[in-house]
Design a protein around this motif. Structure first.
Motif, PDB file in Angstrom:
ATOM      1  N   MET A 126     -17.545  37.104  -3.715  1.00  0.00           N
ATOM      2  CA  MET A 126     -18.832  37.757  -3.956  1.00  0.00           C
ATOM      3  C   MET A 126     -19.853  37.226  -2.965  1.00  0.00           C
ATOM      4  SD  MET A 126     -18.851  37.558  -8.126  1.00  0.00           S
ATOM      5  CE  MET A 126     -17.956  35.996  -8.139  1.00  0.00           C
ATOM      6  N   TRP A 127     -20.632  38.121  -2.394  1.00  0.00           N
ATOM      7  CA  TRP A 127     -21.563  37.792  -1.324  1.00  0.00           C
ATOM      8  C   TRP A 127     -22.921  38.335  -1.742  1.00  0.00           C
ATOM      9  CZ3 TRP A 127     -20.860  40.317   4.163  1.00  0.00           C
ATOM     10  CH2 TRP A 127     -21.714  39.716   5.074  1.00  0.00           C
ATOM     11  N   LEU A 128     -23.888  37.454  -1.956  1.00  0.00           N
ATOM     12  CA  LEU A 128     -25.157  37.837  -2.580  1.00  0.00           C
ATOM     13  C   LEU A 128     -26.330  37.580  -1.652  1.00  0.00           C
ATOM     14  CD1 LEU A 128     -23.144  37.445  -4.976  1.00  0.00           C
ATOM     15  CD2 LEU A 128     -25.073  36.548  -6.288  1.00  0.00           C
ATOM     16  N   ARG A 129     -27.234  38.548  -1.595  1.00  0.00           N
ATOM     17  CA  ARG A 129     -28.513  38.347  -0.915  1.00  0.00           C
ATOM     18  C   ARG A 129     -29.396  37.402  -1.731  1.00  0.00           C
ATOM     19  NH1 ARG A 129     -31.336  43.824   1.139  1.00  0.00           N
ATOM     20  NH2 ARG A 129     -32.703  42.254   2.094  1.00  0.00           N
ATOM     21  N   ALA A 130     -30.405  36.862  -1.080  1.00  0.00           N
ATOM     22  CA  ALA A 130     -31.405  36.082  -1.799  1.00  0.00           C
ATOM     23  C   ALA A 130     -32.029  36.938  -2.903  1.00  0.00           C
ATOM     24  CB  ALA A 130     -32.486  35.609  -0.836  1.00  0.00           C
ATOM     25  N   PHE A 131     -32.266  36.305  -4.037  1.00  0.00           N
ATOM     26  CA  PHE A 131     -32.923  36.900  -5.205  1.00  0.00           C
ATOM     27  C   PHE A 131     -32.077  37.933  -5.944  1.00  0.00           C
ATOM     28  CE2 PHE A 131     -36.510  35.545  -2.491  1.00  0.00           C
ATOM     29  CZ  PHE A 131     -37.068  34.608  -3.338  1.00  0.00           C
ATOM     30  N   CYS A 132     -30.824  38.128  -5.544  1.00  0.00           N
ATOM     31  CA  CYS A 132     -29.973  39.045  -6.301  1.00  0.00           C
ATOM     32  C   CYS A 132     -29.746  38.474  -7.698  1.00  0.00           C
ATOM     33  CB  CYS A 132     -28.632  39.228  -5.595  1.00  0.00           C
ATOM     34  SG  CYS A 132     -27.461  40.253  -6.507  1.00  0.00           S
ATOM     35  N   PRO A 133     -30.121  39.187  -8.774  1.00  0.00           N
ATOM     36  CA  PRO A 133     -29.873  38.679 -10.124  1.00  0.00           C
ATOM     37  C   PRO A 133     -28.385  38.446 -10.358  1.00  0.00           C
ATOM     38  CG  PRO A 133     -31.394  40.539 -10.178  1.00  0.00           C
ATOM     39  CD  PRO A 133     -30.831  40.485  -8.792  1.00  0.00           C
ATOM     40  N   GLN A 134     -28.076  37.322 -11.039  1.00  0.00           N
ATOM     41  CA  GLN A 134     -26.672  36.963 -11.228  1.00  0.00           C
ATOM     42  C   GLN A 134     -26.479  36.155 -12.506  1.00  0.00           C
ATOM     43  OE1 GLN A 134     -25.709  33.500  -8.414  1.00  0.00           O
ATOM     44  NE2 GLN A 134     -27.524  34.396  -7.494  1.00  0.00           N
ATOM     45  N   ALA A 135     -25.392  36.439 -13.191  1.00  0.00           N
ATOM     46  CA  ALA A 135     -24.977  35.698 -14.380  1.00  0.00           C
ATOM     47  C   ALA A 135     -23.517  36.041 -14.627  1.00  0.00           C
ATOM     48  CB  ALA A 135     -25.834  36.066 -15.588  1.00  0.00           C
ATOM     49  N   CYS A 136     -22.857  35.304 -15.551  1.00  0.00           N
ATOM     50  CA  CYS A 136     -21.448  35.622 -15.776  1.00  0.00           C
ATOM     51  C   CYS A 136     -20.968  35.113 -17.126  1.00  0.00           C
ATOM     52  CB  CYS A 136     -20.571  35.048 -14.670  1.00  0.00           C
ATOM     53  SG  CYS A 136     -20.339  33.267 -14.735  1.00  0.00           S
ATOM     54  N   TYR A 137     -19.839  35.688 -17.564  1.00  0.00           N
ATOM     55  CA  TYR A 137     -19.028  35.194 -18.673  1.00  0.00           C
ATOM     56  C   TYR A 137     -17.675  34.790 -18.108  1.00  0.00           C
ATOM     57  CZ  TYR A 137     -22.104  37.313 -22.214  1.00  0.00           C
ATOM     58  OH  TYR A 137     -23.177  37.646 -23.021  1.00  0.00           O
ATOM     59  N   ALA A 138     -17.152  33.650 -18.547  1.00  0.00           N
ATOM     60  CA  ALA A 138     -15.795  33.239 -18.176  1.00  0.00           C
ATOM     61  C   ALA A 138     -14.801  33.946 -19.080  1.00  0.00           C
ATOM     62  CB  ALA A 138     -15.645  31.731 -18.289  1.00  0.00           C
ATOM     63  N   GLY A 139     -13.809  34.595 -18.476  1.00  0.00           N
ATOM     64  CA  GLY A 139     -12.949  35.474 -19.245  1.00  0.00           C
ATOM     65  C   GLY A 139     -11.772  34.814 -19.936  1.00  0.00           C
ATOM     66  N   GLY A 140     -11.349  33.619 -19.495  1.00  0.00           N
ATOM     67  CA  GLY A 140     -10.162  33.019 -20.078  1.00  0.00           C
ATOM     68  C   GLY A 140      -8.896  33.713 -19.591  1.00  0.00           C
ATOM     69  N   PRO A 141      -7.692  33.288 -20.027  1.00  0.00           N
ATOM     70  CA  PRO A 141      -7.457  32.220 -20.998  1.00  0.00           C
ATOM     71  C   PRO A 141      -7.653  30.814 -20.437  1.00  0.00           C
ATOM     72  CG  PRO A 141      -5.376  33.039 -20.183  1.00  0.00           C
ATOM     73  CD  PRO A 141      -6.426  33.907 -19.559  1.00  0.00           C
ATOM     74  N   GLY A 142      -7.737  30.697 -19.106  1.00  0.00           N
ATOM     75  CA  GLY A 142      -7.963  29.398 -18.493  1.00  0.00           C
ATOM     76  C   GLY A 142      -9.361  29.285 -17.933  1.00  0.00           C
ATOM     77  N   LYS A 143      -9.589  28.247 -17.159  1.00  0.00           N
ATOM     78  CA  LYS A 143     -10.906  28.019 -16.565  1.00  0.00           C
ATOM     79  C   LYS A 143     -11.228  29.091 -15.525  1.00  0.00           C
ATOM     80  CE  LYS A 143     -10.686  22.988 -17.083  1.00  0.00           C
ATOM     81  NZ  LYS A 143     -10.712  21.676 -16.366  1.00  0.00           N
ATOM     82  N   PHE A 144     -12.529  29.339 -15.367  1.00  0.00           N
ATOM     83  CA  PHE A 144     -13.047  30.218 -14.325  1.00  0.00           C
ATOM     84  C   PHE A 144     -13.772  29.316 -13.331  1.00  0.00           C
ATOM     85  CE2 PHE A 144     -16.642  33.159 -12.999  1.00  0.00           C
ATOM     86  CZ  PHE A 144     -15.863  33.910 -12.141  1.00  0.00           C
ATOM     87  N   ARG A 145     -13.271  29.257 -12.081  1.00  0.00           N
ATOM     88  CA  ARG A 145     -13.804  28.321 -11.107  1.00  0.00           C
ATOM     89  C   ARG A 145     -14.046  29.030  -9.785  1.00  0.00           C
ATOM     90  NH1 ARG A 145     -10.521  24.514  -9.335  1.00  0.00           N
ATOM     91  NH2 ARG A 145     -12.001  22.820  -9.414  1.00  0.00           N
ATOM     92  N   THR A 148     -17.409  25.299 -12.446  1.00  0.00           N
ATOM     93  CA  THR A 148     -16.329  25.471 -13.417  1.00  0.00           C
ATOM     94  C   THR A 148     -16.917  25.894 -14.750  1.00  0.00           C
ATOM     95  OG1 THR A 148     -14.967  23.770 -12.357  1.00  0.00           O
ATOM     96  CG2 THR A 148     -14.435  24.335 -14.641  1.00  0.00           C
ATOM     97  N   LEU A 149     -16.394  26.973 -15.323  1.00  0.00           N
ATOM     98  CA  LEU A 149     -16.760  27.417 -16.661  1.00  0.00           C
ATOM     99  C   LEU A 149     -15.508  27.483 -17.512  1.00  0.00           C
ATOM    100  CD1 LEU A 149     -18.745  29.444 -14.596  1.00  0.00           C
ATOM    101  CD2 LEU A 149     -19.864  29.483 -16.811  1.00  0.00           C
ATOM    102  N   GLU A 150     -15.590  26.873 -18.677  1.00  0.00           N
ATOM    103  CA  GLU A 150     -14.476  26.931 -19.618  1.00  0.00           C
ATOM    104  C   GLU A 150     -14.385  28.341 -20.220  1.00  0.00           C
ATOM    105  OE1 GLU A 150     -12.345  24.564 -20.140  1.00  0.00           O
ATOM    106  OE2 GLU A 150     -13.354  23.014 -18.946  1.00  0.00           O
ATOM    107  N   PRO A 151     -13.211  28.724 -20.763  1.00  0.00           N
ATOM    108  CA  PRO A 151     -13.062  30.063 -21.346  1.00  0.00           C
ATOM    109  C   PRO A 151     -14.166  30.361 -22.354  1.00  0.00           C
ATOM    110  CG  PRO A 151     -10.934  28.976 -21.235  1.00  0.00           C
ATOM    111  CD  PRO A 151     -11.953  27.951 -20.838  1.00  0.00           C
ATOM    112  N   GLY A 152     -14.815  31.490 -22.190  1.00  0.00           N
ATOM    113  CA  GLY A 152     -15.886  31.903 -23.089  1.00  0.00           C
ATOM    114  C   GLY A 152     -17.251  31.377 -22.728  1.00  0.00           C
ATOM    115  N   ALA A 153     -17.335  30.434 -21.777  1.00  0.00           N
ATOM    116  CA  ALA A 153     -18.631  29.903 -21.371  1.00  0.00           C
ATOM    117  C   ALA A 153     -19.409  30.963 -20.604  1.00  0.00           C
ATOM    118  CB  ALA A 153     -18.455  28.649 -20.531  1.00  0.00           C
ATOM    119  N   VAL A 154     -20.717  30.752 -20.524  1.00  0.00           N
ATOM    120  CA  VAL A 154     -21.584  31.779 -19.961  1.00  0.00           C
ATOM    121  C   VAL A 154     -22.705  31.132 -19.163  1.00  0.00           C
ATOM    122  CG1 VAL A 154     -22.968  31.827 -22.102  1.00  0.00           C
ATOM    123  CG2 VAL A 154     -23.024  33.791 -20.539  1.00  0.00           C
TER     124      VAL A 154
END
Length: 274
Positions: free
Chosen positions: A239-258, A196-202
């Motif tokens: 989203m389906w990722l291979r091992a070692f695939c670089p990954q990161a994210c920003y939560a877009g809002g207005p609610g939680k990103f889960r 769970t990431l709150e809006p704007g969390a990264v």
């Protein structure tokens, strides 16, 4: 506020719609957006009645090889008395709509929305929808990797709403993980959690680690960095990722990103082809 869980309902888009969508398959990752989960992309299984499913991940040589993931849709009265036919397969169920009854060793457990079950190999589990509405749930399967000296895990029946999320250090709770299994319990060779990431969390750096990943967005929207690309995702996308695939994210809002997260854990890397 109660958690939200996106569940597909199938159907077909109208003839007036454009073909453009966000589906993509690369050598490092795949994105299966909710718009692809239509009637014509469903499958069926032996010994399951009143049931169809969407296969959103399967072992593929040279891509991700440890797991399969289905979104099951079981009509009232449907289900199976021979749910799992592979004697080596363990499973996790996570309910996103409706409710199901799972029976193991003669004991029945009702899983409602947010319900989680871990089912070890050869547990002979039975699943039925005895309610008056369709039920939809994720079924994640993996061949259990036995280790001499470690017992096999026992069945678990939990609900996310009864578990306090673990906040990531230094994030003031803006980034947290709901864990159904103790990470120090090395009997388990896969973890299915909710992030769970709150809006704007990264997630503030490009993670690259050995686990394969399956990420199904339960709620909200976000911008996800996958390998060299930024991809926008929303509730219902996978989203389906291979091992070692670089990954990161920003939560877009207005609610939680889960999202519901699968990864393989706690085992040596195989050095030989089976």
């Amino acid at each position: 506020m109660s958690p939200k869980y996106y569940a597909p309902h199938g159907g077909l888009p109208g003839q007036e719609q454009l073909l453009t969508d966000r589906a993509m398959f690369t050598t490092a990752y795949a994105v299966i957006p909710k718009g692809t989960l239509r009637d014509i992309t469903t499958s069926f299984l032996p010994f399951w009645e009143g049931t169809r499913l969407w296969v959103i991940a399967r072992p593929m040589t040279g891509f991700a090889e440890t797991f399969s993931q289905y979104i099951m849709e079981v009509q009232p009265g449907g289900g199976s008395d021979r749910a799992e036919t592979d004697p080596e397969a363990e499973g996790v169920l996570f309910v996103v709509e409706g409710q199901v009854t799972v029976t193991v060793d003669g004991k029945s457990h009702t899983l409602t929305e947010g319900g989680y079950a871990y089912l070890p190999p050869q547990s002979g589990w039975i699943l039925r929808n005895i309610s008056d509405a369709p039920a939809r749930f994720h079924w994640i399967r993996k061949a259990y990797q036995k280790v001499d000296g470690l017992d096999m895990p026992e069945p678990l029946f939990l609900n996310e709403q009864d578990i306090t999320p673990n906040a990531m250090p230094g994030t003031e709770g803006k980034w947290a993980t709901t864990r159904f299994v103790d990470p120090n319990d090395l009997r388990h060779d896969m973890h299915v959690t909710i992030v769970t990431l709150e809006p704007g969390a990264v997630i503030p750096f490009l993670e690259t680690h050995v686990m394969e990943h399956g990420l199904y967005v339960l709620e909200g929207k976000g911008a996800y960095r996958l390998n060299t690309d930024w991809v926008e995702v929303e509730a219902g996308d996978f989203m389906w990722l291979r091992a070692f695939c670089p990954q990161a994210c920003y939560a877009g809002g207005p609610g939680k990103f889960r999202y519901l997260l699968y990864k393989d854990v706690n085992r040596h890397m195989p050095l030989r082809l089976r």
